[in-house]
Design a protein around this motif. Structure first.
Motif, PDB file in Angstrom:
ATOM      1  N   LEU A  34     -13.499 -21.077   7.294  1.00  0.00           N
ATOM      2  CA  LEU A  34     -12.937 -20.815   8.613  1.00  0.00           C
ATOM      3  C   LEU A  34     -13.220 -21.964   9.572  1.00  0.00           C
ATOM      4  CD1 LEU A  34     -13.832 -17.036   9.060  1.00  0.00           C
ATOM      5  CD2 LEU A  34     -11.535 -18.005   8.887  1.00  0.00           C
ATOM      6  N   ALA A  35     -14.404 -22.574   9.443  1.00  0.00           N
ATOM      7  CA  ALA A  35     -14.798 -23.635  10.373  1.00  0.00           C
ATOM      8  C   ALA A  35     -13.882 -24.845  10.288  1.00  0.00           C
ATOM      9  CB  ALA A  35     -16.243 -24.051  10.111  1.00  0.00           C
ATOM     10  N   ARG A  36     -13.254 -25.068   9.138  1.00  0.00           N
ATOM     11  CA  ARG A  36     -12.376 -26.235   9.006  1.00  0.00           C
ATOM     12  C   ARG A  36     -10.902 -25.858   8.838  1.00  0.00           C
ATOM     13  NH1 ARG A  36     -15.528 -26.676   4.012  1.00  0.00           N
ATOM     14  NH2 ARG A  36     -14.365 -25.798   2.267  1.00  0.00           N
ATOM     15  N   SER A  37     -10.623 -24.564   8.968  1.00  0.00           N
ATOM     16  CA  SER A  37      -9.248 -24.109   8.795  1.00  0.00           C
ATOM     17  C   SER A  37      -8.438 -24.295  10.068  1.00  0.00           C
ATOM     18  CB  SER A  37      -9.242 -22.629   8.398  1.00  0.00           C
ATOM     19  OG  SER A  37      -7.927 -22.110   8.377  1.00  0.00           O
ATOM     20  N   THR A  38      -7.138 -24.504   9.909  1.00  0.00           N
ATOM     21  CA  THR A  38      -6.261 -24.545  11.079  1.00  0.00           C
ATOM     22  C   THR A  38      -6.060 -23.150  11.658  1.00  0.00           C
ATOM     23  OG1 THR A  38      -4.335 -24.361   9.621  1.00  0.00           O
ATOM     24  CG2 THR A  38      -5.037 -26.589  10.249  1.00  0.00           C
ATOM     25  N   VAL A  39      -6.412 -22.126  10.896  1.00  0.00           N
ATOM     26  CA  VAL A  39      -6.349 -20.729  11.358  1.00  0.00           C
ATOM     27  C   VAL A  39      -7.762 -20.158  11.233  1.00  0.00           C
ATOM     28  CG1 VAL A  39      -5.244 -18.480  11.078  1.00  0.00           C
ATOM     29  CG2 VAL A  39      -3.988 -20.576  10.485  1.00  0.00           C
ATOM     30  N   PRO A  40      -8.587 -20.305  12.266  1.00  0.00           N
ATOM     31  CA  PRO A  40     -10.012 -19.988  12.149  1.00  0.00           C
ATOM     32  C   PRO A  40     -10.358 -18.520  12.351  1.00  0.00           C
ATOM     33  CG  PRO A  40      -9.573 -20.866  14.313  1.00  0.00           C
ATOM     34  CD  PRO A  40      -8.266 -20.900  13.577  1.00  0.00           C
ATOM     35  N   ALA A  41      -9.459 -17.592  12.000  1.00  0.00           N
ATOM     36  CA  ALA A  41      -9.745 -16.164  12.116  1.00  0.00           C
ATOM     37  C   ALA A  41      -8.877 -15.413  11.126  1.00  0.00           C
ATOM     38  CB  ALA A  41      -9.488 -15.663  13.534  1.00  0.00           C
TER      39      ALA A  41
ATOM     40  N   ASP B  36     -15.287   0.997  10.651  1.00  0.00           N
ATOM     41  CA  ASP B  36     -15.640   2.054   9.715  1.00  0.00           C
ATOM     42  C   ASP B  36     -14.476   2.427   8.820  1.00  0.00           C
ATOM     43  OD1 ASP B  36     -18.216   2.264  10.696  1.00  0.00           O
ATOM     44  OD2 ASP B  36     -17.755   3.933  12.045  1.00  0.00           O
ATOM     45  N   ASN B  37     -14.819   2.975   7.649  1.00  0.00           N
ATOM     46  CA  ASN B  37     -13.796   3.572   6.786  1.00  0.00           C
ATOM     47  C   ASN B  37     -13.046   4.656   7.557  1.00  0.00           C
ATOM     48  OD1 ASN B  37     -14.034   2.252   4.257  1.00  0.00           O
ATOM     49  ND2 ASN B  37     -15.936   3.356   3.854  1.00  0.00           N
ATOM     50  N   GLY B  38     -11.758   4.760   7.329  1.00  0.00           N
ATOM     51  CA  GLY B  38     -10.971   5.795   7.992  1.00  0.00           C
ATOM     52  C   GLY B  38     -10.339   5.329   9.281  1.00  0.00           C
ATOM     53  N   ARG B  39     -10.792   4.231   9.844  1.00  0.00           N
ATOM     54  CA  ARG B  39     -10.176   3.696  11.052  1.00  0.00           C
ATOM     55  C   ARG B  39      -9.062   2.719  10.673  1.00  0.00           C
ATOM     56  NH1 ARG B  39     -13.923   1.995  15.966  1.00  0.00           N
ATOM     57  NH2 ARG B  39     -11.807   1.938  16.797  1.00  0.00           N
ATOM     58  N   LYS B  40      -8.178   2.475  11.614  1.00  0.00           N
ATOM     59  CA  LYS B  40      -7.094   1.527  11.365  1.00  0.00           C
ATOM     60  C   LYS B  40      -7.653   0.143  11.055  1.00  0.00           C
ATOM     61  CE  LYS B  40      -3.646   1.341  14.103  1.00  0.00           C
ATOM     62  NZ  LYS B  40      -2.817   1.224  15.341  1.00  0.00           N
ATOM     63  N   ALA B  41      -6.970  -0.559  10.188  1.00  0.00           N
ATOM     64  CA  ALA B  41      -7.364  -1.934   9.888  1.00  0.00           C
ATOM     65  C   ALA B  41      -7.103  -2.816  11.096  1.00  0.00           C
ATOM     66  CB  ALA B  41      -6.572  -2.444   8.687  1.00  0.00           C
ATOM     67  N   PHE B  42      -7.781  -3.954  11.145  1.00  0.00           N
ATOM     68  CA  PHE B  42      -7.521  -4.930  12.202  1.00  0.00           C
ATOM     69  C   PHE B  42      -6.076  -5.412  12.085  1.00  0.00           C
ATOM     70  CE2 PHE B  42     -12.186  -5.416  11.787  1.00  0.00           C
ATOM     71  CZ  PHE B  42     -12.535  -5.180  13.118  1.00  0.00           C
ATOM     72  N   SER B  43      -5.405  -5.492  13.210  1.00  0.00           N
ATOM     73  CA  SER B  43      -4.002  -5.909  13.232  1.00  0.00           C
ATOM     74  C   SER B  43      -3.884  -7.401  13.503  1.00  0.00           C
ATOM     75  CB  SER B  43      -3.250  -5.138  14.325  1.00  0.00           C
ATOM     76  OG  SER B  43      -3.710  -5.536  15.615  1.00  0.00           O
ATOM     77  N   GLN B  44      -2.691  -7.937  13.257  1.00  0.00           N
ATOM     78  CA  GLN B  44      -2.460  -9.348  13.557  1.00  0.00           C
ATOM     79  C   GLN B  44      -2.595  -9.612  15.043  1.00  0.00           C
ATOM     80  OE1 GLN B  44      -1.918 -11.929  11.243  1.00  0.00           O
ATOM     81  NE2 GLN B  44      -2.438 -13.045  13.133  1.00  0.00           N
ATOM     82  N   LYS B  45      -2.166  -8.659  15.868  1.00  0.00           N
ATOM     83  CA  LYS B  45      -2.304  -8.817  17.312  1.00  0.00           C
ATOM     84  C   LYS B  45      -3.770  -8.925  17.707  1.00  0.00           C
ATOM     85  CE  LYS B  45      -1.141  -6.649  21.731  1.00  0.00           C
ATOM     86  NZ  LYS B  45      -0.464  -5.502  22.405  1.00  0.00           N
ATOM     87  N   GLU B  46      -4.620  -8.129  17.074  1.00  0.00           N
ATOM     88  CA  GLU B  46      -6.053  -8.182  17.383  1.00  0.00           C
ATOM     89  C   GLU B  46      -6.675  -9.495  16.905  1.00  0.00           C
ATOM     90  OE1 GLU B  46      -7.374  -3.510  17.422  1.00  0.00           O
ATOM     91  OE2 GLU B  46      -6.960  -4.458  15.472  1.00  0.00           O
ATOM     92  N   ILE B  47      -6.215  -9.975  15.765  1.00  0.00           N
ATOM     93  CA  ILE B  47      -6.699 -11.272  15.284  1.00  0.00           C
ATOM     94  C   ILE B  47      -6.292 -12.374  16.252  1.00  0.00           C
ATOM     95  CG2 ILE B  47      -6.488 -12.986  13.436  1.00  0.00           C
ATOM     96  CD1 ILE B  47      -6.096 -10.634  11.488  1.00  0.00           C
ATOM     97  N   ASP B  48      -5.059 -12.315  16.748  1.00  0.00           N
ATOM     98  CA  ASP B  48      -4.595 -13.301  17.722  1.00  0.00           C
ATOM     99  C   ASP B  48      -5.425 -13.234  19.005  1.00  0.00           C
ATOM    100  OD1 ASP B  48      -2.668 -14.164  15.974  1.00  0.00           O
ATOM    101  OD2 ASP B  48      -1.024 -13.043  16.916  1.00  0.00           O
ATOM    102  N   THR B  49      -5.808 -12.033  19.402  1.00  0.00           N
ATOM    103  CA  THR B  49      -6.638 -11.890  20.598  1.00  0.00           C
ATOM    104  C   THR B  49      -7.977 -12.596  20.418  1.00  0.00           C
ATOM    105  OG1 THR B  49      -5.638  -9.775  21.240  1.00  0.00           O
ATOM    106  CG2 THR B  49      -7.845 -10.226  22.079  1.00  0.00           C
ATOM    107  N   ILE B  50      -8.595 -12.399  19.265  1.00  0.00           N
ATOM    108  CA  ILE B  50      -9.867 -13.079  19.001  1.00  0.00           C
ATOM    109  C   ILE B  50      -9.679 -14.585  18.963  1.00  0.00           C
ATOM    110  CG2 ILE B  50     -11.708 -13.389  17.298  1.00  0.00           C
ATOM    111  CD1 ILE B  50     -11.882 -10.796  18.904  1.00  0.00           C
ATOM    112  N   ARG B  51      -8.587 -15.048  18.384  1.00  0.00           N
ATOM    113  CA  ARG B  51      -8.320 -16.490  18.365  1.00  0.00           C
ATOM    114  C   ARG B  51      -8.158 -17.023  19.782  1.00  0.00           C
ATOM    115  NH1 ARG B  51      -3.422 -17.520  14.350  1.00  0.00           N
ATOM    116  NH2 ARG B  51      -3.747 -19.639  15.127  1.00  0.00           N
ATOM    117  N   ASP B  52      -7.547 -16.243  20.652  1.00  0.00           N
ATOM    118  CA  ASP B  52      -7.338 -16.692  22.028  1.00  0.00           C
ATOM    119  C   ASP B  52      -8.643 -16.822  22.800  1.00  0.00           C
ATOM    120  OD1 ASP B  52      -4.648 -16.889  21.679  1.00  0.00           O
ATOM    121  OD2 ASP B  52      -4.123 -15.059  22.766  1.00  0.00           O
TER     122      ASP B  52
END
Length: 370
Positions: free
Chosen positions: A89-96, A145-161
């Protein structure tokens, strides 16, 4: 197309949480709470890293992770191959990214999932490298936790931002002044290949106490930086990793440089791991601090020249710019470091600038539940 960064409500919320923290621990506490409002999670791990090696340093905050899984976490991270590893991740162009997306919904393909996440009833994980200025200053894991929704692409983009905002705040943690006398002797300790302490000298014990407190033998996460460089040395020796097995850590009084190497037994087979702890040389720390102050590439060049004792005219001739340009850059450097003279600039960069020790109030390691 991804939305623009830096002006979103999410960025504003994290920037507010990261502004003017009382200390490193408070920084991660407030940032974690702000991020959890944006991207809900049930557990997390936050690591400052040495940007030169991306090995764990400080501050560190662990939330809702059982103590017995801490050693498994870093042992697998450094010694085994897996998806979404920190070094990638540290050297990726997509670090999340998220575990479920990366494994196409089959998380059991990941050793980390089988041995770390699933036993703690976590079903998905998001990881991100916190980068600014082309360098990685921190790493985060978010668990659901198990049973919760998986992380979405929108949430990943938020962390990247918001990750550059957090990285900038972590970078600023490096420019805090130390206090107290600095021990001078180098310490040496031997560990087995699984990270268990075998022998050590009194100098090593002194440094480890300065890094992790009186109970340094028992505090896994207070010794994460040492453990990380040790395990990296084993991985290098086994041909599963590359690069220097070295990390710069903040102790109670100064920067220390921790190096590790695998010794050979009499028959040539791999032996124990030797760990050396010594006060960092100015040449090792000054470049890190120059970056930590957020200087531009040109400002860094001029700062290094000033530290070497060059005059403005000499710097201008070396860099093929006018003396007036050098003066303008130097004014900007003085403003960023909060100094008024060349002498003060050199003292600031070559001084020991650290947070409190890990065992004191406001220390940069927290292992907590919420």
């Amino acid at each position: 197309m991804r939305r623009s960064t830096g002006t979103s409500p999410a960025s504003a919320a994290v920037a507010s949480a990261a502004a003017n923290p009382a200390g490193a621990d408070q920084l991660l506490e407030s940032v974690s709470a702000a991020v959890r409002e944006l991207v809900p999670f049930d557990g997390s791990a936050w690591f400052g890293v040495d940007p030169a090696t991306v090995l764990p340093a400080a501050p560190i905050r662990i939330e809702n992770v059982a103590h017995e899984f801490c050693a498994v976490h870093w042992q697998r991270e450094i010694r085994e191959q897996d998806v979404l590893q920190y070094r990638d991740l540290a050297r990726s162009t997509v670090p999340a990214g998220s575990l479920l997306m990366t494994t196409d919904g089959r998380p059991a393909r990941s050793l980390r999932y089988r041995e770390f996440l699933a036993p703690q009833s976590y079903g998905d994980e998001m990881r991100a490298a916190l980068r600014v200025g082309g360098r990685t200053w921190g790493l985060i894991d978010l668990y659901r936790d198990n049973g919760r929704k998986a992380f979405s692409q929108k949430e990943i983009d938020t962390i990247r931002d918001v990750s550059p905002i957090i990285a900038t705040a972590l970078r600023s943690v490096l420019v805090r002044r130390h206090r107290g006398p600095v021990p001078a002797a180098t310490g040496t300790a031997l560990f087995d290949r699984d990270g268990h302490l075998l022998t050590y000298d009194e100098h090593a014990a002194t440094w480890f106490r300065q890094v992790a407190g009186e109970r340094w033998k028992d505090l896994t996460f207070a010794m994460t930086g040492v453990d990380g460089v040790l395990r990296h040395a084993v991985a290098v020796q086994d041909g599963r990793a590359a690069g220097a097995s070295v990390v710069r850590l903040r102790s109670r009084t100064t920067w220390v440089t921790v190096t590790a190497s695998v010794l050979a037994s009499g028959d040539g087979s791999p032996g124990p791991v030797a760990v050396s702890v010594t006060p960092s040389r100015p040449a090792e720390i000054a470049p890190l601090l120059i970056e930590a102050y957020g200087l531009t590439a040109r400002e860094q060049e001029i700062t290094r020249a000033v530290v070497r004792g060059l005059s403005n005219s000499q710097i201008a001739a070396t860099l093929h710019v006018s003396p007036h340009t050098v003066r303008d850059h130097l004014k900007a450097v003085f403003a960023k470091l909060g100094v008024r003279s060349r002498a003060e600039l050199s003292t600031t960069l070559y001084g020991d600038l650290y947070e409190p020790p890990l065992w004191e109030s406001g220390a940069p390691v927290t292992h907590t539940q919420y």
